[in-house]
Design an enzyme around this catalytic site. Structure first.
Site, short mmCIF file in Angstrom:
data_model
loop_
_atom_site.label_atom_id
_atom_site.label_comp_id
_atom_site.label_asym_id
_atom_site.label_seq_id
_atom_site.Cartn_x
_atom_site.Cartn_y
_atom_site.Cartn_z
N GLU A 5 -62.84 -15.75 -92.16
CA GLU A 5 -63.94 -14.71 -92.49
C GLU A 5 -64.17 -14.42 -93.98
O GLU A 5 -63.10 -14.52 -94.50
CB GLU A 5 -63.72 -13.86 -91.38
CG GLU A 5 -62.81 -12.64 -92.29
CD GLU A 5 -61.48 -12.84 -92.46
OE1 GLU A 5 -61.03 -13.77 -91.73
OE2 GLU A 5 -60.91 -12.29 -93.38
N SER A 18 -57.38 -6.70 -110.22
CA SER A 18 -57.40 -7.81 -109.31
C SER A 18 -58.50 -8.87 -109.35
O SER A 18 -58.27 -10.05 -108.85
CB SER A 18 -57.73 -6.99 -107.95
OG SER A 18 -58.89 -6.47 -107.83
N LYS A 77 -57.10 -13.28 -104.49
CA LYS A 77 -57.16 -13.93 -102.98
C LYS A 77 -56.65 -15.20 -103.12
O LYS A 77 -56.04 -15.68 -102.22
CB LYS A 77 -58.55 -13.86 -102.70
CG LYS A 77 -58.89 -12.12 -102.35
CD LYS A 77 -60.05 -12.43 -101.52
CE LYS A 77 -60.23 -11.00 -100.97
NZ LYS A 77 -60.97 -10.09 -101.96
C1 LIG Z 1 -61.18 -8.66 -102.14
C2 LIG Z 1 -60.71 -7.78 -103.35
C3 LIG Z 1 -60.16 -6.82 -103.28
C4 LIG Z 1 -59.93 -5.99 -101.86
O1 LIG Z 1 -58.99 -6.57 -101.18
P1 LIG Z 1 -57.35 -6.03 -100.86
O2 LIG Z 1 -56.94 -6.92 -99.93
O3 LIG Z 1 -57.65 -4.58 -100.91
O4 LIG Z 1 -56.61 -6.71 -102.35
C5 LIG Z 1 -60.07 -6.26 -104.51
N1 LIG Z 1 -60.17 -6.80 -105.79
C6 LIG Z 1 -60.96 -7.88 -105.65
C7 LIG Z 1 -61.37 -8.56 -106.87
C8 LIG Z 1 -61.23 -8.51 -104.44
O5 LIG Z 1 -61.78 -9.94 -104.58
#
Ligand SMILES: *Cc1c(COP(=O)(O)O)cnc(C)c1O
Length: 399
Positions: A114, A381, A92
């Site tokens: 948000e 992610s 993010k």
């Molecule tokens: C917020 C988040 C997501 C989901 O958001 P996307 O916009 O679909 O990427 C996935 N993995 C992590 C670690 C997150 O913090």
């Protein structure tokens, strides 16, 4: 029809996207679109972004060969794109830094955002501290109670956290409140959206800042293996980490895309957040896309063990990918995601966030069915420190 890798002039990917917002926001979205177009052509803006990616975020993140995990699956090779090693622990931050730079360039010092679980709020708080901007983060009361460490992090970094007590007191209510703030203060305020959702041009802007994930993956694949991967797999909440990985491979039709959604307690229970797998087209938070609604047309209360996947909508570009068959979307349940969480921790010594644990589970199963010469890249992610208590309580209930 030519396949689109960017939205058309009206902000649509195929049938999806657009702008479904109050009249007062139309001018602000035009201003944002104009500013973004100029910034994306401005070398010094791009240099600033690249510099902070390297020096602050810690990019490029590694493309890591997960040998133990691959061996366990005894099939294809599994590589992990290590977004968990990015500053603040998830992808993010790429978008938060990019948009904070854009806000500064536009002369807007008041940033609103948000957040659901607080991951986007933390990224925004960090980026605003870095660039000397004021951050106000809307967060549902329910989420504030569940995610207090992230509330502390945001406050430490100087953000104001505003509790939202309407509706289910979670992410979608926080989004409504942030939009209300923006309508009222549109002159001096920049709304920093956290995923590839919302009205045009947000899905494009967020996608472009996250596409650094896919561009690095392409370079790393060519350097390490002299070829492109066979599969790209990522979890899908709003869709930003997945589209960021996928998009730079859009025209490489031999590279298959798989988006993994939150199957929650199972698709038959309605307690899930599998928007593309089980939803239908409609309008939510300013854009047309797939969404989850009940038989009365009310937006569904979603459920996922992974806070970041617990959202009833999804980005319009994914809806387009689904309809043209460019990506396949599948659902993985809470229980399976916890299996993925444990599997990666035990095999590689890497504790994943529960969101990408969905993708890990699916990738390990797929790898077992593929020959050894196939390569799967999974977008890891985020890291899992934030989820230890959730997993512990899940295991307690199970036993
Ligand atoms: C917020 C988040 C997501 C989901 O958001 P996307 O916009 O679909 O990427 C996935 N993995 C992590 C670690 C997150 O913090």
């Amino acid at each position: 029809m030519k396949k689109q890798d960017s939205p058309d002039a009206r902000g649509y990917f195929g049938d999806y996207g657009g702008r479904f917002v109050p009249e007062t926001l139309m001018a602000a979205l035009d201003e944002l679109e104009q500013a973004y177009q100029e910034a994306s052509l401005d070398k010094s803006f791009q240099d600033d972004f690249r510099h902070l990616c390297r020096q602050y975020i810690g990019r490029p993140t590694p493309l890591y060969h997960a040998q133990q995990l691959s061996r366990q699956a005894s099939g294809a090779t599994i590589l992990l794109k290590r977004e968990d090693l990015a500053h603040t622990g998830a992808h993010k931050i790429n978008n938060a830094v990019g948009q904070a730079l854009l806000a500064r360039r536009m002369g807007k010092k008041r940033i609103i955002a948000e957040t659901g679980a607080g991951q986007h709020g933390v990224a925004v708080a960090a980026a605003c501290a870095l660039l000397g901007l004021d951050a106000i983060v809307y967060m549902g009361e329910e989420d504030i109670a569940r995610q207090s460490p992230n509330v502390h992090r945001m406050k430490l970094m100087g953000a104001e956290v505003r509790a939202v007590s309407s509706g289910s007191r979670t992410l979608k209510d926080a989004i409504n409140e942030a939009i209300r703030d923006w309508v009222t203060n549109v002159g001096d305020t920049y709304y920093l959206l956290g995923s590839v959702v919302g009205p045009h041009p947000y899905p494009l802007i967020v996608r472009d800042f996250q596409a650094i994930i896919g561009r690095e993956t392409r370079e790393q694949m060519l350097a390490m293996y002299k070829r492109l991967p066979d599969y790209l797999i990522a979890c899908v909440g709003g869709g930003s980490n997945s589209i960021g990985l996928f998009q730079p491979f859009f025209n490489d039709s031999e590279v298959k895309f798989i988006g993994v959604e939150a199957g929650g307690k199972g698709l038959k229970t309605k307690k899930h957040a599998a928007t593309l797998t089980a939803g239908r087209a409609g309008v939510l938070h300013g854009a047309k896309s797939y969404l989850l609604e009940d038989s009365n047309g009310q937006i569904s209360e979603t459920h996922s063990i992974a806070p970041g996947l617990d959202y009833p909508g999804v980005g319009p570009e994914h809806s387009y990918y689904k309809d043209i068959g460019r990506a396949r979307y599948v659902a993985v349940t809470d229980r399976q995601a916890v299996e993925g969480f444990q599997l990666l921790s035990a095999t590689e010594g890497i504790i994943p966030a529960l969101e990408p644990a969905h993708a890990i589970y699916y990738a390990a199963r797929l790898a077992a069915d593929l020959p050894a010469d196939k390569i799967i890249v999974v977008n890891l992610s985020g890291r899992g420190d934030k989820d230890l208590a959730i997993v512990a309580s899940f295991m307690d209930k199970k036993s």
